[in-house]
Motif scaffolding. Structure first.
Motif, mmCIF file in Angstrom:
data_model
loop_
_atom_site.group_PDB
_atom_site.id
_atom_site.type_symbol
_atom_site.label_atom_id
_atom_site.label_comp_id
_atom_site.label_asym_id
_atom_site.label_seq_id
_atom_site.Cartn_x
_atom_site.Cartn_y
_atom_site.Cartn_z
ATOM 1 N N GLY A 162 -10.360 64.955 35.986
ATOM 2 C CA GLY A 162 -11.482 65.636 35.338
ATOM 3 C C GLY A 162 -12.715 64.763 35.322
ATOM 4 N N ASP A 163 -13.201 64.467 34.143
ATOM 5 C CA ASP A 163 -14.439 63.692 33.989
ATOM 6 C C ASP A 163 -14.169 62.292 33.473
ATOM 7 O OD1 ASP A 163 -13.531 64.380 31.530
ATOM 8 O OD2 ASP A 163 -15.450 65.112 30.744
ATOM 9 N N ALA A 164 -13.005 61.728 33.793
ATOM 10 C CA ALA A 164 -12.663 60.386 33.315
ATOM 11 C C ALA A 164 -11.867 59.653 34.384
ATOM 12 C CB ALA A 164 -11.869 60.449 32.017
ATOM 13 N N LEU A 165 -11.976 58.325 34.361
ATOM 14 C CA LEU A 165 -11.210 57.442 35.235
ATOM 15 C C LEU A 165 -10.271 56.623 34.363
ATOM 16 C CD1 LEU A 165 -10.698 56.112 38.052
ATOM 17 C CD2 LEU A 165 -12.445 54.425 37.391
ATOM 18 N N THR A 166 -8.978 56.696 34.669
ATOM 19 C CA THR A 166 -7.970 55.945 33.913
ATOM 20 C C THR A 166 -7.547 54.733 34.726
ATOM 21 O OG1 THR A 166 -7.169 57.953 32.833
ATOM 22 C CG2 THR A 166 -5.712 56.032 32.817
ATOM 23 N N ILE A 167 -7.538 53.583 34.076
ATOM 24 C CA ILE A 167 -7.108 52.319 34.689
ATOM 25 C C ILE A 167 -5.886 51.827 33.916
ATOM 26 C CG2 ILE A 167 -7.768 49.962 35.289
ATOM 27 C CD1 ILE A 167 -10.698 50.886 35.090
ATOM 28 N N ARG A 168 -4.791 51.578 34.647
ATOM 29 C CA ARG A 168 -3.583 51.068 33.995
ATOM 30 C C ARG A 168 -3.090 49.848 34.756
ATOM 31 N NH1 ARG A 168 -0.872 55.410 33.663
ATOM 32 N NH2 ARG A 168 -1.428 55.822 31.498
ATOM 33 N N VAL A 169 -2.893 48.754 34.054
ATOM 34 C CA VAL A 169 -2.374 47.511 34.629
ATOM 35 C C VAL A 169 -1.109 47.153 33.864
ATOM 36 C CG1 VAL A 169 -2.837 45.085 35.120
ATOM 37 C CG2 VAL A 169 -4.700 46.745 35.244
ATOM 38 N N GLU A 170 0.011 47.089 34.584
ATOM 39 C CA GLU A 170 1.312 46.774 33.981
ATOM 40 C C GLU A 170 1.929 45.596 34.720
ATOM 41 O OE1 GLU A 170 3.089 50.963 32.377
ATOM 42 O OE2 GLU A 170 3.239 50.612 34.536
ATOM 43 N N ASN A 171 2.499 44.676 33.964
ATOM 44 C CA ASN A 171 3.182 43.548 34.591
ATOM 45 C C ASN A 171 4.607 43.440 34.067
ATOM 46 O OD1 ASN A 171 1.506 42.283 32.165
ATOM 47 N ND2 ASN A 171 3.319 40.989 32.471
ATOM 48 N N ALA A 172 5.448 42.905 34.911
ATOM 49 C CA ALA A 172 6.850 42.698 34.545
ATOM 50 C C ALA A 172 6.965 41.558 33.536
ATOM 51 C CB ALA A 172 7.659 42.394 35.802
ATOM 52 N N PRO A 173 8.102 41.465 32.854
ATOM 53 C CA PRO A 173 8.273 40.365 31.887
ATOM 54 C C PRO A 173 8.192 39.012 32.580
ATOM 55 C CG PRO A 173 9.939 42.052 31.569
ATOM 56 C CD PRO A 173 9.250 42.384 32.860
ATOM 57 N N ALA A 174 7.620 38.042 31.891
ATOM 58 C CA ALA A 174 7.479 36.694 32.436
ATOM 59 C C ALA A 174 8.736 35.902 32.179
ATOM 60 C CB ALA A 174 6.278 35.995 31.812
ATOM 61 N N ALA A 175 9.122 35.115 33.170
ATOM 62 C CA ALA A 175 10.298 34.252 32.994
ATOM 63 C C ALA A 175 10.018 33.154 31.976
ATOM 64 C CB ALA A 175 10.700 33.657 34.345
ATOM 65 N N HIS A 176 8.820 32.619 32.021
ATOM 66 C CA HIS A 176 8.423 31.560 31.075
ATOM 67 C C HIS A 176 7.030 31.904 30.538
ATOM 68 C CE1 HIS A 176 11.819 29.166 32.428
ATOM 69 N NE2 HIS A 176 11.440 29.404 33.687
#
Length: 386
Positions: free
Chosen positions: A326-340
């Motif tokens: 529609g009239d919006a832009l969605t930005i999604r950034v997902e990262n996996a769990p960190a080992a450390h």
């Protein structure tokens, strides 16, 4: 601001006015060949009626009452002379001061009552002259005194209002200038953080990798140092561009690169991939033909989100999603769990800066841990930016 006069000077001027009126009254009433002789009591009453004008600015109403009573008493003592009517100039001057210092309604009320009282007393003294020239002149002069006093008061209030408006306008200009300076300072801070801070974060990560692998794996350490050199060169260039915006008017401006946008995402993602992040992206085709403010904000959000992953999670898998609905832009950034996981030494301002940028466009931003582990950031940017 208007010029202020010493009250002592005002009193001296008013006393001089009273003396002039008194001398003119006595000279015209008793200085002619067929005039009545000068009486001590009449002289004292005339002096009171005129000299009390020295107090007209401090006590206008009281001065008017005293001068009026003394003037009528003088007329009683000199009722056979026509020139004695000049004594009424003193209470008329006092009436002008009352109208100047009081409200319009009060001044009109006092003026009508005073002229009526004078006319009534003259009618008692000369019943046949209730519509005579003396009463008509007295009514006209009384109305003129009230009108002149009201006009002087209105002009003084107008000038005071003009001065107050000028002061308010000056304060508003100063406040607006301070606000603009603050907004510009915050904007520059955000730009420095988003541009230079991103590269410095990569340098920090790669320098740590190089230090860790220097003895065991010199080849990978050399590769990390190459990334450090590339990131530092980029950071210096972006810092040079930002500082170029701070030049004074008239300074020779150095050429700057175009404002970054989502068209530069491939290069940005390659930079993070060289830093160890396994970045995957989808929906890049939805990032075309965006308004300039939305395009720049979207780029900065992606840049800051990946920088935070690199700083706090290390070399993990990251997925970037761009979705235009529609009239919006969605930005999604997902990262996996960190080992450390890495804990920041000091609280960062990157998330604050992202929220400010997104909110300025009327959008929303949410960030927090995922239920399955890792971290998720979601920003919604309206295409019709404010």
């Amino acid at each position: 601001m208007g010029m202020r006069i010493d009250p002592a000077v005002d009193r001296a001027v008013d006393l001089a006015i009273g003396l002039v009126v008194g001398v003119v009254v006595l000279a015209t009433t008793h200085g002619t060949p067929h005039a009545a002789p000068l009486d001590v009591t009449a002289t004292l009453v005339a002096a009171v009626a005129c000299l009390v004008l020295a107090l007209r600015r401090r006590w206008p109403l009281h001065t008017f009452l005293v001068s009026s009573v003394a003037a009528e008493a003088y007329l009683v003592f000199n009722h056979k002379t026509a020139n004695g009517m000049l004594i009424l100039a003193a209470p008329l001057i006092a009436l002008y001061t009352v109208a100047e210092s009081a409200s319009r309604r009060r001044a009109l009320t006092i003026g009508v009552l005073a002229v009526s009282a004078f006319a009534g007393l003259h009618m008692l003294a000369k019943p046949a002259s209730w519509l005579g020239a003396e009463n008509l002149a007295l009514a006209a002069l009384g109305g003129l005194a009230v009108a002149a006093g009201d006009g002087a008061r209105s002009r003084r209030e107008y000038l005071a209002e003009v001065e107050a408006r000028a002061l308010r306008a000056e304060r508003d200009r100063d406040a607006d200038a301070r606000r603009r300076v603050t907004d510009e300072r915050l904007r520059i801070a955000r730009d420095l953080h988003d541009a230079v801070g991103h590269q410095l974060a990569l340098i920090n990560v790669q320098a740590g990798v190089a230090a860790h692998l220097l003895d065991a794996q010199p080849g990978r350490a050399r590769e990390a140092l190459t990334h450090v050199r590339h990131a530092s060169r980029t950071a210096l260039g972006e810092l040079h561009d930002t500082i170029g915006l701070l030049r004074q008017p008239g300074d020779q401006l150095a050429p700057v690169d175009p404002v970054p946008g989502l068209t530069g995402l491939p290069d940005l993602l390659d930079t993070f991939r060289r830093s160890g992040l396994a970045v995957s992206a989808s929906g890049l085709g939805d990032a075309l033909d965006l308004p300039v403010p939305v395009d720049l904000t979207a780029y900065r959000v992606v840049q800051e989100a990946l920088t935070n992953v690199c700083k706090h999670a290390g070399a993990v898998a990251v997925h970037l999603l761009l979705q235009r609905t529609g009239d919006a832009l969605t930005i999604r950034v997902e990262n996996a769990p960190a080992a450390h996981p890495r804990k920041a030494a000091t609280p960062g301002v990157g998330l604050v800066g992202m929220r400010e940028r997104v909110s300025a466009l009327g959008g929303s931003l949410e960030a927090g841990p995922r239920p399955a582990g890792g971290y998720r950031l979601t920003a919604v940017l309206p295409l019709e930016a404010r």
